[in-house]
Design a protein around this motif. Structure first.
Motif, mmCIF file in Angstrom:
data_model
loop_
_atom_site.group_PDB
_atom_site.id
_atom_site.type_symbol
_atom_site.label_atom_id
_atom_site.label_comp_id
_atom_site.label_asym_id
_atom_site.label_seq_id
_atom_site.Cartn_x
_atom_site.Cartn_y
_atom_site.Cartn_z
ATOM 1 N N ASP A 18 72.752 19.241 56.234
ATOM 2 C CA ASP A 18 71.409 19.714 56.572
ATOM 3 C C ASP A 18 71.354 21.238 56.593
ATOM 4 O O ASP A 18 70.419 21.846 56.059
ATOM 5 N N MET A 19 72.370 21.862 57.218
ATOM 6 C CA MET A 19 72.351 23.313 57.332
ATOM 7 C C MET A 19 72.529 23.981 55.970
ATOM 8 O O MET A 19 71.772 24.880 55.592
ATOM 9 N N VAL A 20 73.525 23.543 55.219
ATOM 10 C CA VAL A 20 73.806 24.150 53.920
ATOM 11 C C VAL A 20 72.632 23.958 52.961
ATOM 12 O O VAL A 20 72.203 24.898 52.288
ATOM 13 N N ASN A 21 72.094 22.743 52.915
ATOM 14 C CA ASN A 21 71.032 22.472 51.954
ATOM 15 C C ASN A 21 69.708 23.121 52.346
ATOM 16 O O ASN A 21 68.853 23.361 51.496
ATOM 17 N N MET A 29 72.442 29.844 48.636
ATOM 18 C CA MET A 29 73.743 29.209 48.433
ATOM 19 C C MET A 29 73.547 27.926 47.649
ATOM 20 O O MET A 29 72.412 27.483 47.457
ATOM 21 N N LEU A 30 74.654 27.361 47.196
ATOM 22 C CA LEU A 30 74.574 26.129 46.435
ATOM 23 C C LEU A 30 74.532 24.932 47.369
ATOM 24 O O LEU A 30 75.137 24.950 48.441
ATOM 25 N N LEU A 75 86.089 31.218 49.864
ATOM 26 C CA LEU A 75 85.277 30.934 51.040
ATOM 27 C C LEU A 75 83.878 30.597 50.548
ATOM 28 O O LEU A 75 83.250 31.389 49.854
ATOM 29 N N ARG A 76 83.401 29.413 50.919
ATOM 30 C CA ARG A 76 82.091 28.964 50.451
ATOM 31 C C ARG A 76 81.256 28.401 51.598
ATOM 32 O O ARG A 76 81.768 28.061 52.659
ATOM 33 N N SER A 77 79.982 28.257 51.320
ATOM 34 C CA SER A 77 79.047 27.553 52.207
ATOM 35 C C SER A 77 79.038 28.102 53.626
ATOM 36 O O SER A 77 78.924 27.352 54.597
ATOM 37 N N LEU A 78 79.144 29.422 53.752
ATOM 38 C CA LEU A 78 79.045 30.048 55.067
ATOM 39 C C LEU A 78 77.573 30.069 55.479
ATOM 40 O O LEU A 78 76.747 30.676 54.809
ATOM 41 N N ALA A 79 77.261 29.393 56.567
ATOM 42 C CA ALA A 79 75.876 29.295 57.022
ATOM 43 C C ALA A 79 75.832 29.413 58.534
ATOM 44 O O ALA A 79 76.691 28.865 59.226
ATOM 45 N N GLY A 88 76.687 38.000 65.501
ATOM 46 C CA GLY A 88 78.105 38.146 65.193
ATOM 47 C C GLY A 88 78.838 36.854 64.910
ATOM 48 O O GLY A 88 80.035 36.876 64.606
ATOM 49 N N LEU A 89 78.141 35.720 64.978
ATOM 50 C CA LEU A 89 78.818 34.442 64.765
ATOM 51 C C LEU A 89 79.321 34.299 63.334
ATOM 52 O O LEU A 89 80.412 33.763 63.103
ATOM 53 N N GLY A 90 78.555 34.785 62.369
ATOM 54 C CA GLY A 90 78.991 34.700 60.976
ATOM 55 C C GLY A 90 80.308 35.412 60.753
ATOM 56 O O GLY A 90 81.186 34.913 60.048
ATOM 57 N N GLY A 91 80.460 36.603 61.353
ATOM 58 C CA GLY A 91 81.716 37.339 61.232
ATOM 59 C C GLY A 91 82.876 36.586 61.841
ATOM 60 O O GLY A 91 83.978 36.546 61.275
ATOM 61 N N HIS A 92 82.657 35.961 62.999
ATOM 62 C CA HIS A 92 83.719 35.175 63.625
ATOM 63 C C HIS A 92 84.098 33.981 62.750
ATOM 64 O O HIS A 92 85.275 33.636 62.633
ATOM 65 N N MET A 93 83.113 33.361 62.111
ATOM 66 C CA MET A 93 83.408 32.238 61.214
ATOM 67 C C MET A 93 84.285 32.699 60.059
ATOM 68 O O MET A 93 85.276 32.032 59.709
#
Length: 201
Positions: A18-21, A29-30, A75-79, A88-93
Motif C-alpha cells: 500500500d505504501m510503495v504503490n 518510485m516503481l 537500495l530500493r522502495s524507500l518510502a 529524519g526517519l528516512g535517513g534512519h531507514m
C-alpha cells in the motif's frame, strides 16, 4: 516508546505494498506486487510504532535491498509515511539498510533517486548511471519512464578503498559478471538513441 526499525514480517506485506504503490502512483518510485514482496521479505525493513493508537498506520516507513552482484546491492522502495516526512526517519531507514548490506558482506550499495542531496548527506556519492551494474537497467527497461528517466544514481563504498581495490569483484562491483559487452551495449545505445544522443558508445 520510540519508533522501531525492524525486519519486515508477514503482517507487513500488504502495508508495504500500500505504501510503495501509493508513491508509485505519484511517479516517484516503481510499484511492487504482493508476490514480489513476499518472495523478498527477508530483504525488507519497516519502521513501526509499538505504541500506535488504533487506526494508526501499521508501518511508518519501509525499504528494501536488492542484490545485483556478489559485491553490489541496490537500495530500493524507500518510502516514509506522510505523517513522518521531514522528521529524519528516512535517513534512519537508509542507515539501517546500509548496515544490513554491510552485515551481508557487500562492498557497495547504490540507489536511483530523485533526491540525490538526501543520499549525499548520508554519505553516498553521485555516480554516472551507466557505471552501475547493467542488472539495474534490465529492470529499468520495463519502467514507463525509462526513456525520460530523471533519476540520479548514487553509490556508497562499504569497505575501505584498499580493501575494495584488492577485491577480485571490484571493477566496479563485478558488473561484467552480469552481461557480456555485446549484450550490454545495445541496451545503452537504445536508451541514448531514444534520447536523441549521437549513436556512439
Amino acid at each position: 516508546m520510540p519508533i522501531i526499525i525492524q525486519p519486515a514480517a508477514e503482517a507487513h506485506v500488504l502495508p508495504i505494498i500500500d505504501m510503495v504503490n501509493t508513491f508509485a502512483a505519484e511517479n516517484v518510485m516503481l510499484p511492487r506486487t504482493e508476490e514480489s514482496v513476499r518472495q523478498t521479505l527477508a530483504d525488507w525493513l519497516v519502521a513501526v510504532d509499538p505504541d500506535a493508537a488504533p487506526g494508526a498506520p501499521p508501518i511508518l516507513a519501509c525499504g528494501a535491498l536488492v542484490p545485483l552482484t556478489d559485491a553490489l546491492i541496490e537500495l530500493r522502495s524507500l518510502a516514509v509515511h506522510s505523517s513522518q516526512q521531514g522528521k529524519g526517519l528516512g535517513g534512519h531507514m537508509v542507515l539501517h539498510l546500509v548496515q544490513m548490506a554491510r552485515q551481508r558482506d557487500y562492498q557497495q550499495i547504490c540507489a536511483l533517486t530523485l533526491r540525490e542531496n538526501f543520499f549525499v548527506r548520508l554519505g553516498f556519492t553521485l555516480v554516472d548511471r551507466w557505471s552501475i551494474s547493467p542488472k539495474v537497467w534490465q529492470a529499468c527497461i520495463y519502467c514507463p519512464k525509462f526513456h525520460r528517466c530523471d533519476e540520479v544514481a548514487v553509490m556508497m563504498n562499504l569497505t575501505s578503498a584498499t580493501q575494495a581495490a584488492d577485491h577480485p569483484l571490484a571493477r566496479p562491483a563485478g558488473w561484467n559478471n552480469l552481461l557480456k559487452w555485446s549484450e550490454w551495449q545495445p541496451l545503452k545505445l537504445a536508451y541514448k538513441q531514444k534520447q536523441g544522443e549521437p549513436d556512439r558508445i
